[in-house]
Motif scaffolding. Structure first.
Motif, PDB file in Angstrom:
ATOM      1  N   ASN A  31       0.827  -1.201   0.000  1.00 32.57           N
ATOM      2  CA  ASN A  31       0.000   0.000   0.000  1.00 32.57           C
ATOM      3  C   ASN A  31       0.864   1.255   0.000  1.00 32.57           C
ATOM      4  O   ASN A  31       2.015   1.226   0.441  1.00 32.57           O
ATOM      5  CB  ASN A  31      -0.899   0.030   1.241  1.00 32.57           C
ATOM      6  CG  ASN A  31      -1.959  -1.059   1.179  1.00 32.57           C
ATOM      7  OD1 ASN A  31      -2.404  -1.440   0.084  1.00 32.57           O
ATOM      8  ND2 ASN A  31      -2.337  -1.575   2.342  1.00 32.57           N
ATOM      9  N   ALA A  32       0.248   2.353  -0.465  1.00 30.15           N
ATOM     10  CA  ALA A  32       0.933   3.640  -0.433  1.00 30.15           C
ATOM     11  C   ALA A  32       1.346   3.947   1.006  1.00 30.15           C
ATOM     12  O   ALA A  32       0.636   3.600   1.948  1.00 30.15           O
ATOM     13  CB  ALA A  32       0.011   4.730  -0.959  1.00 30.15           C
ATOM     14  N   GLY A  33       2.492   4.547   1.165  1.00 29.91           N
ATOM     15  CA  GLY A  33       2.946   4.942   2.501  1.00 29.91           C
ATOM     16  C   GLY A  33       3.718   3.855   3.233  1.00 29.91           C
ATOM     17  O   GLY A  33       4.290   4.113   4.289  1.00 29.91           O
ATOM     18  N   SER A  34       3.741   2.647   2.674  1.00 32.36           N
ATOM     19  CA  SER A  34       4.456   1.573   3.386  1.00 32.36           C
ATOM     20  C   SER A  34       5.971   1.686   3.169  1.00 32.36           C
ATOM     21  O   SER A  34       6.441   2.517   2.395  1.00 32.36           O
ATOM     22  CB  SER A  34       3.923   0.213   2.943  1.00 32.36           C
ATOM     23  OG  SER A  34       4.095   0.063   1.563  1.00 32.36           O
ATOM     24  N   ASP A  35       6.704   0.824   3.846  1.00 31.52           N
ATOM     25  CA  ASP A  35       8.167   0.904   3.828  1.00 31.52           C
ATOM     26  C   ASP A  35       8.738   0.412   2.490  1.00 31.52           C
ATOM     27  O   ASP A  35       8.562  -0.750   2.129  1.00 31.52           O
ATOM     28  CB  ASP A  35       8.682   0.037   4.995  1.00 31.52           C
ATOM     29  CG  ASP A  35      10.208   0.033   5.075  1.00 31.52           C
ATOM     30  OD1 ASP A  35      10.851   0.796   4.321  1.00 31.52           O
ATOM     31  OD2 ASP A  35      10.740  -0.742   5.898  1.00 31.52           O
ATOM     32  N   PRO A  36       9.433   1.282   1.772  1.00 31.34           N
ATOM     33  CA  PRO A  36       9.980   0.881   0.467  1.00 31.34           C
ATOM     34  C   PRO A  36      10.926  -0.323   0.563  1.00 31.34           C
ATOM     35  O   PRO A  36      10.933  -1.186  -0.322  1.00 31.34           O
ATOM     36  CB  PRO A  36      10.754   2.113  -0.016  1.00 31.34           C
ATOM     37  CG  PRO A  36      10.596   3.172   0.986  1.00 31.34           C
ATOM     38  CD  PRO A  36       9.722   2.688   2.101  1.00 31.34           C
ATOM     39  N   ALA A  37      11.696  -0.388   1.646  1.00 31.50           N
ATOM     40  CA  ALA A  37      12.633  -1.503   1.799  1.00 31.50           C
ATOM     41  C   ALA A  37      11.881  -2.831   1.893  1.00 31.50           C
ATOM     42  O   ALA A  37      12.338  -3.852   1.371  1.00 31.50           O
ATOM     43  CB  ALA A  37      13.519  -1.278   3.018  1.00 31.50           C
ATOM     44  N   ALA A  38      10.713  -2.797   2.530  1.00 28.50           N
ATOM     45  CA  ALA A  38       9.910  -4.018   2.660  1.00 28.50           C
ATOM     46  C   ALA A  38       9.359  -4.452   1.302  1.00 28.50           C
ATOM     47  O   ALA A  38       9.299  -5.648   0.992  1.00 28.50           O
ATOM     48  CB  ALA A  38       8.768  -3.789   3.650  1.00 28.50           C
ATOM     49  N   VAL A  39       8.971  -3.481   0.482  1.00 29.94           N
ATOM     50  CA  VAL A  39       8.458  -3.795  -0.859  1.00 29.94           C
ATOM     51  C   VAL A  39       9.562  -4.457  -1.684  1.00 29.94           C
ATOM     52  O   VAL A  39       9.341  -5.459  -2.374  1.00 29.94           O
ATOM     53  CB  VAL A  39       7.995  -2.516  -1.609  1.00 29.94           C
ATOM     54  CG1 VAL A  39       7.459  -2.858  -2.986  1.00 29.94           C
ATOM     55  CG2 VAL A  39       6.952  -1.762  -0.798  1.00 29.94           C
ATOM     56  N   ILE A  40      10.741  -3.889  -1.585  1.00 28.38           N
ATOM     57  CA  ILE A  40      11.850  -4.405  -2.393  1.00 28.38           C
ATOM     58  C   ILE A  40      12.301  -5.774  -1.881  1.00 28.38           C
ATOM     59  O   ILE A  40      12.619  -6.669  -2.672  1.00 28.38           O
ATOM     60  CB  ILE A  40      12.972  -3.347  -2.462  1.00 28.38           C
ATOM     61  CG1 ILE A  40      12.452  -2.189  -3.342  1.00 28.38           C
ATOM     62  CG2 ILE A  40      14.266  -3.933  -3.037  1.00 28.38           C
ATOM     63  CD1 ILE A  40      13.257  -0.944  -3.344  1.00 28.38           C
ATOM     64  N   PHE A  41      12.256  -5.964  -0.575  1.00 25.08           N
ATOM     65  CA  PHE A  41      12.533  -7.288  -0.003  1.00 25.08           C
ATOM     66  C   PHE A  41      11.554  -8.311  -0.601  1.00 25.08           C
ATOM     67  O   PHE A  41      11.975  -9.372  -1.076  1.00 25.08           O
ATOM     68  CB  PHE A  41      12.399  -7.251   1.529  1.00 25.08           C
ATOM     69  CG  PHE A  41      12.598  -8.588   2.170  1.00 25.08           C
ATOM     70  CD1 PHE A  41      13.880  -9.060   2.453  1.00 25.08           C
ATOM     71  CD2 PHE A  41      11.505  -9.401   2.482  1.00 25.08           C
ATOM     72  CE1 PHE A  41      14.069 -10.310   3.034  1.00 25.08           C
ATOM     73  CE2 PHE A  41      11.685 -10.656   3.066  1.00 25.08           C
ATOM     74  CZ  PHE A  41      12.975 -11.101   3.340  1.00 25.08           C
ATOM     75  N   ASP A  42      10.271  -7.968  -0.603  1.00 27.46           N
ATOM     76  CA  ASP A  42       9.266  -8.865  -1.193  1.00 27.46           C
ATOM     77  C   ASP A  42       9.513  -9.067  -2.690  1.00 27.46           C
ATOM     78  O   ASP A  42       9.273 -10.154  -3.215  1.00 27.46           O
ATOM     79  CB  ASP A  42       7.856  -8.296  -0.998  1.00 27.46           C
ATOM     80  CG  ASP A  42       7.316  -8.622   0.390  1.00 27.46           C
ATOM     81  OD1 ASP A  42       8.051  -9.276   1.171  1.00 27.46           O
ATOM     82  OD2 ASP A  42       6.175  -8.219   0.692  1.00 27.46           O
ATOM     83  N   GLY A  43       9.964  -8.000  -3.331  1.00 26.40           N
ATOM     84  CA  GLY A  43      10.286  -8.099  -4.751  1.00 26.40           C
ATOM     85  C   GLY A  43      11.349  -9.153  -5.004  1.00 26.40           C
ATOM     86  O   GLY A  43      11.248  -9.947  -5.942  1.00 26.40           O
TER      87      GLY A  43
END
Ligand code: GDP
Length: 303
Positions: free
Chosen positions: A164-176
């Motif tokens: 979601n918008a506003g979430s931690d970018p590092a977490a998104v990239i980890f999931d990526g």
């Protein structure tokens, strides 16, 4: 070719001025060089680079005993290419990719420069080369950035990992990274937020993202590509300085060179920042991303 087509606006202004100059001066004298200096500076070449170039040109003109201004035109393009490559071998800049395993490419840059568009275009290009690509929507800050990447994902048929918008970018990239691994992907393209207002914030956010990446894959990110809008001239230069102070930038993507950009910024960045331009954006279409080639570029400006 793509360069000739995409650079038509830039060319008509740059090359037009050089042609006027050549028409105005039959002889190559001090005034000729002064006017040339002005043209190059107004084309965003950057003062330090222009000085180097003019010195080189004067030497070459003397060495070859050139008297006619028409002949100088050819020397100008030769020297522009030389200045670009400096001491390095002449080669089209390649992406540094891991040939047997996942490669992670991080895209940085301020809003509006064309970061999302570039990621979409690159996803398409890599896919065309037969690579499996995943994208991570790490710009969780700008309203609309996630949706926009999603639109590109659908357009080019590449999966987008998002939170979601506003979430931690590092977490998104980890999931990526996890998703890319489980899909057996070759390349993960990561968007990031482009906040520049506060350099410390930017630095912290980028170093957190990089830490998460290198914890998973020690030699990653394989590239940190800074996206710059060529139409912003010296502003692009100052963004290049700020970002390279905040993180290790491995290459530059210069967008919107099809617009009224003056083009000289390519040389200024290479010469003054020592960061190679790896790609150029020559339009808004999915196929309008070109690996940078200084020969094609300079001759695209003069053709
Ligand atoms: P971001 O905020 O950095 O992600 O920027 P976007 O990718 O949303 O791009 C901003 C605008 O620039 C959009 O309207 C794009 O279509 C446009 N754009 C991006 N790259 C190019 C390019 O190479 N040439 C042209 N003419 N427009 C571009």
């Amino acid at each position: 070719d793509k360069y000739k087509e995409g650079l038509s606006k830039t060319r008509s202004s740059f090359s037009g001025k050089i042609n006027d100059l050549v028409a105005r001066y039959r002889k190559v004298d001090e005034d000729f060089f002064e006017d040339l200096e002005e043209i190059l500076i107004s084309a965003d070449v950057g003062v330090a680079t222009v000085m180097d170039l003019i010195d080189e040109l004067k030497m070459e003109v003397k060495r070859r005993n050139i008297k006619d201004s028409k002949e100088v035109k050819e020397v100008i393009s030769e020297k522009l290419v030389d200045i670009y490559y400096g001491e390095e071998a002449e080669d089209v800049e390649q992406l540094n990719l891991n040939q047997n395993g996942l490669s992670v490419i991080l895209f940085v840059g301020v809003n509006g420069v064309g970061k999302t568009t570039t990621i979409g275009k690159m996803a398409h290009q890599l896919k065309e080369e037969g690579k499996k690509v995943v994208m991570a929507a790490g710009d969780t800050f700008r309203a609309g950035a996630i949706e926009q990447l999603d639109v590109w994902g659908e357009r080019v048929g590449v999966e987008v990992i998002k939170h979601n918008a506003g979430s931690d970018p590092a977490a998104v990239i980890f999931d990526g990274i996890q998703a890319a691994r489980s899909r057996g992907a070759d390349v993960l393209l990561c968007d990031t937020a482009g906040r520049l207002q506060n350099k410390v914030n930017l630095m912290n956010e980028l170093s957190k993202v990089k830490k998460v990446i290198s914890r998973e894959i020690p030699e990653a990110p394989h590239e940190v590509l800074l996206v710059l809008d060529a139409t912003t001239g010296q502003n692009a230069m100052s963004q290049a300085k700020t970002f390279s102070e905040a993180t290790d930038v491995s290459g530059i993507v210069l967008t919107k060179l099809d617009g009224t950009a003056k083009g000289g910024i390519v040389l200024a960045i290479r010469n003054e920042m020592s960061i190679p331009v790896k790609y150029v954006g020559l339009g808004e279409k999915v196929t309008d991303l070109q690996a940078f080639d200084a020969h094609a570029f300079v001759y695209g400006l003069f053709a």
